[in-house]
Structure formats: structure tokens, C-alpha cells
Design a protein around this motif. Structure first.
Motif, PDB file in Angstrom:
ATOM      1  N   ARG A  31      -5.765 -28.516   1.666  1.00  0.00           N
ATOM      2  CA  ARG A  31      -5.694 -28.124   0.267  1.00  0.00           C
ATOM      3  C   ARG A  31      -6.873 -28.720  -0.513  1.00  0.00           C
ATOM      4  O   ARG A  31      -7.308 -29.837  -0.220  1.00  0.00           O
ATOM      5  CB  ARG A  31      -4.383 -28.609  -0.349  1.00  0.00           C
ATOM      6  N   VAL A  32      -7.339 -27.976  -1.474  1.00  0.00           N
ATOM      7  CA  VAL A  32      -8.400 -28.478  -2.357  1.00  0.00           C
ATOM      8  C   VAL A  32      -7.711 -29.245  -3.475  1.00  0.00           C
ATOM      9  O   VAL A  32      -7.066 -28.664  -4.351  1.00  0.00           O
ATOM     10  CB  VAL A  32      -9.251 -27.325  -2.922  1.00  0.00           C
ATOM     11  N   LEU A  33      -7.844 -30.557  -3.441  1.00  0.00           N
ATOM     12  CA  LEU A  33      -7.194 -31.422  -4.419  1.00  0.00           C
ATOM     13  C   LEU A  33      -8.245 -32.287  -5.098  1.00  0.00           C
ATOM     14  O   LEU A  33      -9.187 -32.754  -4.439  1.00  0.00           O
ATOM     15  CB  LEU A  33      -6.154 -32.311  -3.725  1.00  0.00           C
ATOM     16  N   PRO A  34      -8.119 -32.518  -6.396  1.00  0.00           N
ATOM     17  CA  PRO A  34      -9.193 -33.208  -7.130  1.00  0.00           C
ATOM     18  C   PRO A  34      -9.463 -34.622  -6.626  1.00  0.00           C
ATOM     19  O   PRO A  34     -10.602 -35.093  -6.690  1.00  0.00           O
ATOM     20  CB  PRO A  34      -8.698 -33.199  -8.580  1.00  0.00           C
ATOM     21  N   TRP A  35      -8.446 -35.321  -6.149  1.00  0.00           N
ATOM     22  CA  TRP A  35      -8.674 -36.678  -5.667  1.00  0.00           C
ATOM     23  C   TRP A  35      -9.340 -36.711  -4.296  1.00  0.00           C
ATOM     24  O   TRP A  35      -9.691 -37.767  -3.804  1.00  0.00           O
ATOM     25  CB  TRP A  35      -7.371 -37.469  -5.649  1.00  0.00           C
ATOM     26  N   ARG A  36      -9.518 -35.527  -3.678  1.00  0.00           N
ATOM     27  CA  ARG A  36     -10.263 -35.444  -2.426  1.00  0.00           C
ATOM     28  C   ARG A  36     -11.729 -35.097  -2.661  1.00  0.00           C
ATOM     29  O   ARG A  36     -12.529 -35.098  -1.716  1.00  0.00           O
ATOM     30  CB  ARG A  36      -9.646 -34.392  -1.507  1.00  0.00           C
ATOM     31  N   SER A  37     -12.079 -34.772  -3.888  1.00  0.00           N
ATOM     32  CA  SER A  37     -13.453 -34.401  -4.196  1.00  0.00           C
ATOM     33  C   SER A  37     -14.397 -35.591  -4.002  1.00  0.00           C
ATOM     34  O   SER A  37     -14.039 -36.733  -4.314  1.00  0.00           O
ATOM     35  CB  SER A  37     -13.547 -33.916  -5.649  1.00  0.00           C
ATOM     36  N   PRO A  38     -15.599 -35.343  -3.480  1.00  0.00           N
ATOM     37  CA  PRO A  38     -16.571 -36.425  -3.358  1.00  0.00           C
ATOM     38  C   PRO A  38     -16.897 -37.077  -4.701  1.00  0.00           C
ATOM     39  O   PRO A  38     -17.346 -38.226  -4.745  1.00  0.00           O
ATOM     40  CB  PRO A  38     -17.808 -35.731  -2.775  1.00  0.00           C
ATOM     41  N   ASP A  39     -16.673 -36.338  -5.788  1.00  0.00           N
ATOM     42  CA  ASP A  39     -16.956 -36.865  -7.122  1.00  0.00           C
ATOM     43  C   ASP A  39     -15.819 -37.721  -7.681  1.00  0.00           C
ATOM     44  O   ASP A  39     -15.984 -38.345  -8.737  1.00  0.00           O
ATOM     45  CB  ASP A  39     -17.227 -35.714  -8.101  1.00  0.00           C
ATOM     46  N   CYS A  40     -14.686 -37.744  -7.017  1.00  0.00           N
ATOM     47  CA  CYS A  40     -13.560 -38.510  -7.533  1.00  0.00           C
ATOM     48  C   CYS A  40     -13.836 -40.003  -7.402  1.00  0.00           C
ATOM     49  O   CYS A  40     -14.275 -40.486  -6.352  1.00  0.00           O
ATOM     50  CB  CYS A  40     -12.278 -38.150  -6.780  1.00  0.00           C
ATOM     51  N   PRO A  42     -12.975 -44.131  -7.205  1.00  0.00           N
ATOM     52  CA  PRO A  42     -11.915 -44.918  -6.563  1.00  0.00           C
ATOM     53  C   PRO A  42     -10.693 -45.096  -7.459  1.00  0.00           C
ATOM     54  O   PRO A  42      -9.565 -45.130  -6.965  1.00  0.00           O
ATOM     55  CB  PRO A  42     -12.620 -46.256  -6.281  1.00  0.00           C
ATOM     56  N   TRP A  43     -10.908 -45.191  -8.760  1.00  0.00           N
ATOM     57  CA  TRP A  43      -9.792 -45.275  -9.702  1.00  0.00           C
ATOM     58  C   TRP A  43      -8.941 -44.014  -9.623  1.00  0.00           C
ATOM     59  O   TRP A  43      -7.704 -44.079  -9.602  1.00  0.00           O
ATOM     60  CB  TRP A  43     -10.325 -45.492 -11.110  1.00  0.00           C
ATOM     61  N   GLY A  44      -9.587 -42.857  -9.561  1.00  0.00           N
ATOM     62  CA  GLY A  44      -8.846 -41.609  -9.434  1.00  0.00           C
ATOM     63  C   GLY A  44      -8.030 -41.559  -8.155  1.00  0.00           C
ATOM     64  O   GLY A  44      -6.902 -41.051  -8.143  1.00  0.00           O
ATOM     65  N   VAL A  45      -8.589 -42.081  -7.069  1.00  0.00           N
ATOM     66  CA  VAL A  45      -7.865 -42.116  -5.803  1.00  0.00           C
ATOM     67  C   VAL A  45      -6.671 -43.064  -5.903  1.00  0.00           C
ATOM     68  O   VAL A  45      -5.562 -42.742  -5.460  1.00  0.00           O
ATOM     69  CB  VAL A  45      -8.798 -42.548  -4.652  1.00  0.00           C
ATOM     70  N   LEU A  46      -6.877 -44.228  -6.513  1.00  0.00           N
ATOM     71  CA  LEU A  46      -5.772 -45.183  -6.671  1.00  0.00           C
ATOM     72  C   LEU A  46      -4.647 -44.572  -7.501  1.00  0.00           C
ATOM     73  O   LEU A  46      -3.462 -44.670  -7.139  1.00  0.00           O
ATOM     74  CB  LEU A  46      -6.278 -46.472  -7.321  1.00  0.00           C
ATOM     75  N   VAL A  47      -4.989 -43.943  -8.609  1.00  0.00           N
ATOM     76  CA  VAL A  47      -3.972 -43.321  -9.458  1.00  0.00           C
ATOM     77  C   VAL A  47      -3.214 -42.251  -8.669  1.00  0.00           C
ATOM     78  O   VAL A  47      -1.989 -42.158  -8.728  1.00  0.00           O
ATOM     79  CB  VAL A  47      -4.607 -42.717 -10.728  1.00  0.00           C
ATOM     80  N   VAL A 137      -6.250 -46.302  -0.133  1.00  0.00           N
ATOM     81  CA  VAL A 137      -7.381 -46.358  -1.068  1.00  0.00           C
ATOM     82  C   VAL A 137      -8.633 -46.859  -0.349  1.00  0.00           C
ATOM     83  O   VAL A 137      -9.737 -46.337  -0.563  1.00  0.00           O
ATOM     84  CB  VAL A 137      -7.042 -47.242  -2.284  1.00  0.00           C
ATOM     85  N   ALA A 138      -8.484 -47.853   0.515  1.00  0.00           N
ATOM     86  CA  ALA A 138      -9.640 -48.345   1.270  1.00  0.00           C
ATOM     87  C   ALA A 138     -10.232 -47.232   2.128  1.00  0.00           C
ATOM     88  O   ALA A 138     -11.463 -47.099   2.240  1.00  0.00           O
ATOM     89  CB  ALA A 138      -9.238 -49.533   2.141  1.00  0.00           C
ATOM     90  N   ALA A 139      -9.362 -46.416   2.726  1.00  0.00           N
ATOM     91  CA  ALA A 139      -9.845 -45.337   3.587  1.00  0.00           C
ATOM     92  C   ALA A 139     -10.419 -44.180   2.782  1.00  0.00           C
ATOM     93  O   ALA A 139     -11.565 -43.754   3.003  1.00  0.00           O
ATOM     94  CB  ALA A 139      -8.703 -44.840   4.474  1.00  0.00           C
ATOM     95  N   PHE A 140      -9.637 -43.657   1.833  1.00  0.00           N
ATOM     96  CA  PHE A 140     -10.002 -42.408   1.170  1.00  0.00           C
ATOM     97  C   PHE A 140     -10.987 -42.596   0.017  1.00  0.00           C
ATOM     98  O   PHE A 140     -11.722 -41.668  -0.317  1.00  0.00           O
ATOM     99  CB  PHE A 140      -8.746 -41.693   0.679  1.00  0.00           C
ATOM    100  N   ALA A 141     -11.016 -43.777  -0.587  1.00  0.00           N
ATOM    101  CA  ALA A 141     -11.971 -44.013  -1.675  1.00  0.00           C
ATOM    102  C   ALA A 141     -13.250 -44.668  -1.183  1.00  0.00           C
ATOM    103  O   ALA A 141     -14.316 -44.450  -1.763  1.00  0.00           O
ATOM    104  CB  ALA A 141     -11.322 -44.884  -2.752  1.00  0.00           C
ATOM    105  N   PHE A 142     -13.139 -45.483  -0.112  1.00  0.00           N
ATOM    106  CA  PHE A 142     -14.292 -46.275   0.313  1.00  0.00           C
ATOM    107  C   PHE A 142     -14.699 -46.031   1.772  1.00  0.00           C
ATOM    108  O   PHE A 142     -15.623 -46.665   2.265  1.00  0.00           O
ATOM    109  CB  PHE A 142     -14.005 -47.765   0.109  1.00  0.00           C
ATOM    110  N   GLY A 143     -14.030 -45.106   2.444  1.00  0.00           N
ATOM    111  CA  GLY A 143     -14.426 -44.760   3.803  1.00  0.00           C
ATOM    112  C   GLY A 143     -14.208 -45.855   4.820  1.00  0.00           C
ATOM    113  O   GLY A 143     -14.914 -45.908   5.833  1.00  0.00           O
ATOM    114  N   ARG A 144     -13.238 -46.725   4.588  1.00  0.00           N
ATOM    115  CA  ARG A 144     -12.956 -47.809   5.521  1.00  0.00           C
ATOM    116  C   ARG A 144     -12.110 -47.302   6.697  1.00  0.00           C
ATOM    117  O   ARG A 144     -11.330 -46.362   6.558  1.00  0.00           O
ATOM    118  CB  ARG A 144     -12.197 -48.942   4.829  1.00  0.00           C
TER     119      ARG A 144
END
Length: 322
Positions: A31-40, A42-47, A137-144
Motif C-alpha cells: 500500500r502507498v502510505l504517507p509514513w512509508r514515503s522517503p520524504d517522511c 522520523p517523527w512522522g514514522v514514530l507518530v 522506528v529504528a528500522a523504518f525511519a533510520f534503516g537499522r
């Protein structure tokens, strides 16, 4: 399949094939979800991760968008009273999550220079952030490379590897070891694996009606190979109608709509009274009164909201926390 069998699988080319199959499927079906966008941010991912706990995507989307427009950075939310976080949480349910996000925003602003920390350990130190949220958040926002395990992932692992219809009622150490054994070594692939397995559980390998014909790894599924045995237990859904949770939600809806304290007697008005005027606006009461709750249940709900920090007494009335 036992954990030993999973470990054996992890050392074979078969697991690499699973990783590739899931990556291909995710690139086409996600699914195309805004928190998956490369422009999102880390705060958006946490929320998003906090809002998505026990709440479907369709309900989260408009609230997430409102929050990110209103508070694009943690510092903006940190400057607001915690009650504003609760007000704009809307009807997502479990509003203590809003309080925890507000508390996390304060710590991020005061101790991390306004930036969401980028390691699992630092994320785990934030108020209200547990193991799952820190890993996600570590994985999806920071690529850990983190082992992310939510309900959807647990269900896919249970069927694909363990041959079970459903995972155990609560997360076990064995499930975590299984999840870790299935993780790709490559960092970028590990992030994709987490996201793809989670998406498979949400869209295809669902709890009640799995769409096995659409599954990209169905030929490797231990559950299908075992003849799709039924669950060993019946999942218990949370009751809602007539519960304290439903009543608390109705009270919170009144408090969110009111800009000033609401006198306690207003909550006890007869069902024919559909609303009251506060600060020039009509605050609806019909949904609350339709519940026809017993006085002792209403009292318990009001006291519980104050005790949980979701409401406070002020000038003889109840309001969102300041």
C-alpha cells in the motif's frame, strides 16, 4: 517446524529465496502510505507507529495527517498542553497513547535537540516507547537492522515456519528467536523483510480469512503443508458495547468538543438533552446519553479518566489536561 528446523532453514538457499520472493511481492503489492514515503520524517514514522497500535490504517490516516500538519516537529507538540494531543487524537481509541506521544515529544525537544533519536536503545528510553515501537522506528525511519515483531508478523511466522494457524496468545521468547533467525543479514534487505512480512499479514495472511492463493510464499508454507490445521485456541476479542471503555470514549468526545470545563451534572443530564452551549459552540451529548449508563458506571468512568491523566478537574468541571 521447530526452532531447530527454522535455524536449519536459515542456513539454506531456501531462506534467501523467501527473502527475494517477499521483496518482489512487496514492491508490487505494498500500500502507498504517507509514513512509508522517503520524504517522511522520523517523527512522522514514530507518530504512525504509535497510532497504528491496535488501530486500522483507514482510521489512522486522517488523524496522522492532521497531526503532522499541526505538529510537523516534536518541538511543536511539546509546547502544547498535553490536552491538545488528546483533543486531536480524535476517535482513535486508547487515548493514553496521545499522552505518551506528548511526553515523548517533550523529551525529544529537551534532551535530543528536537530530533527523534536514531538507535533502538535511545528510542527505548522515550516515554511510552516499548520494544516493538523502538525496533520499528529504528528500522523504518533510520534503516537499522532490527527484528520487528508485531501481530501480523507473528501470524505469518507461525503459519509459514511453525505450521500453526495462529501464534501463541502472547509473544514468547521462542517467537523472538524464530524472528531473529529469519532476518536477512543485509541491512537494507532486513528493513524490506520486516515491512513485507508485516504487509503480508495485514493484506493476505489475515487472521480469519487468509488469501492463500495470493500469497507469494505459499509453496513454502508449513501450515498449508500440514493441511491447514485449526487454531489450538479461540482468540478473545475485546468487548465494547456497554463497557467502561465505551463510556469513557463518549465522555472524552464531549471533553474534546468543549473549550471550557464541563460541569459534572451535565454528564448526568437526561437523554432528551442533546447538547449544551459552551463558548458559543454546541457540545453534543446525544451519543453519551444513548448509552444510558448507570450512575456508578459514569462515576467510575469520570474518576478513571482523571486518574489516568486524560482529564482534570478545574473550576468545578472536567476538562482535558492543561
Amino acid at each position: 517446524m521447530s526452532l531447530a528446523g527454522a535455524a536449519e532453514l536459515a542456513g539454506t538457499r531456501h531462506l534467501a529465496d523467501l527473502h527475494r520472493s517477499m521483496q518482489r511481492w512487496f514492491s508490487e503489492a505494498a500500500r502507498v502510505l504517507p509514513w512509508r514515503s522517503p520524504d517522511c520524517s522520523p517523527w512522522g514514522v514514530l507518530v504512525s507507529e504509535v497510532m497504528l497500535q491496535q488501530t486500522p490504517v483507514v482510521r489512522v490516516l486522517p488523524v496522522w495527517e492532521d497531526w503532522l500538519q499541526r505538529w510537523p516537529h516534536p518541538a511543536g507538540l511539546a509546547k502544547e498542553p498535553s490536552g491538545e494531543a488528546v483533543r486531536h487524537w480524535g476517535r482513535l481509541g486508547y487515548p493514553r497513547r496521545a499522552l505518551r506521544l506528548h511526553a515523548a515529544a517533550v523529551v525529544i525537544a529537551e534532551e535530543h535537540g528536537g530530533k527523534v533519536p536514531d538507535t533502538h536503545a535511545a528510542l527505548l528510553s522515550l516515554p511510552g516507547v516499548g520494544e516493538y515501537t523502538a525496533a520499528a522506528v529504528a528500522a523504518f525511519a533510520f534503516g537499522r537492522r532490527e527484528t520487528v515483531v508485531d501481530t501480523n508478523i507473528r501470524r505469518v511466522h507461525a503459519r509459514l515456519v511453525s505450521g500453526l494457524a495462529l501464534p501463541s496468545p502472547s509473544l514468547t521468547a521462542a517467537e523472538m528467536r524464530l524472528a531473529e533467525s529469519l532476518m536477512p543479514d543485509d541491512v537494507a534487505l532486513s528493513v524490506s523483510w520486516n515491512a513485507s512480512v508485516m504487509e503480508l499479514g495485514a493484506l493476505v495472511c489475515t487472521a480469519r480469512s487468509p488469501k492463500c492463493s495470493e500469497c507469494p510464499v505459499r509453496e513454502s508454507c508449513a501450515w498449508r503443508a500440514a493441511g491447514e490445521p485449526p487454531p489450538t485456541y479461540t482468540p478473545k476479542g475485546q468487548a465494547w458495547h456497554g463497557t467502561d471503555r465505551q463510556l469513557r470514549g463518549a465522555v472524552m468526545a464531549v471533553l474534546r468538543a468543549a473549550e471550557s470545563p464541563v460541569a459534572r451534572e451535565i454528564f448526568e443530564r437526561p437523554a432528551a438533552d442533546l447538547g449544551f452551549v459552551a463558548d458559543g459552540a454546541t457540545v453534543p451529548l446525544a451519543a453519551l446519553h444513548r448509552l444510558n449508563s448507570a450512575p456508578e458506571q459514569l462515576e467510575r468512568a469520570l474518576e478513571g479518566l482523571v486518574r489516568d491523566g486524560l482529564a482534570e478537574m478545574h473550576d468545578g468541571g472536567l476538562r482535558l489536561p492543561a
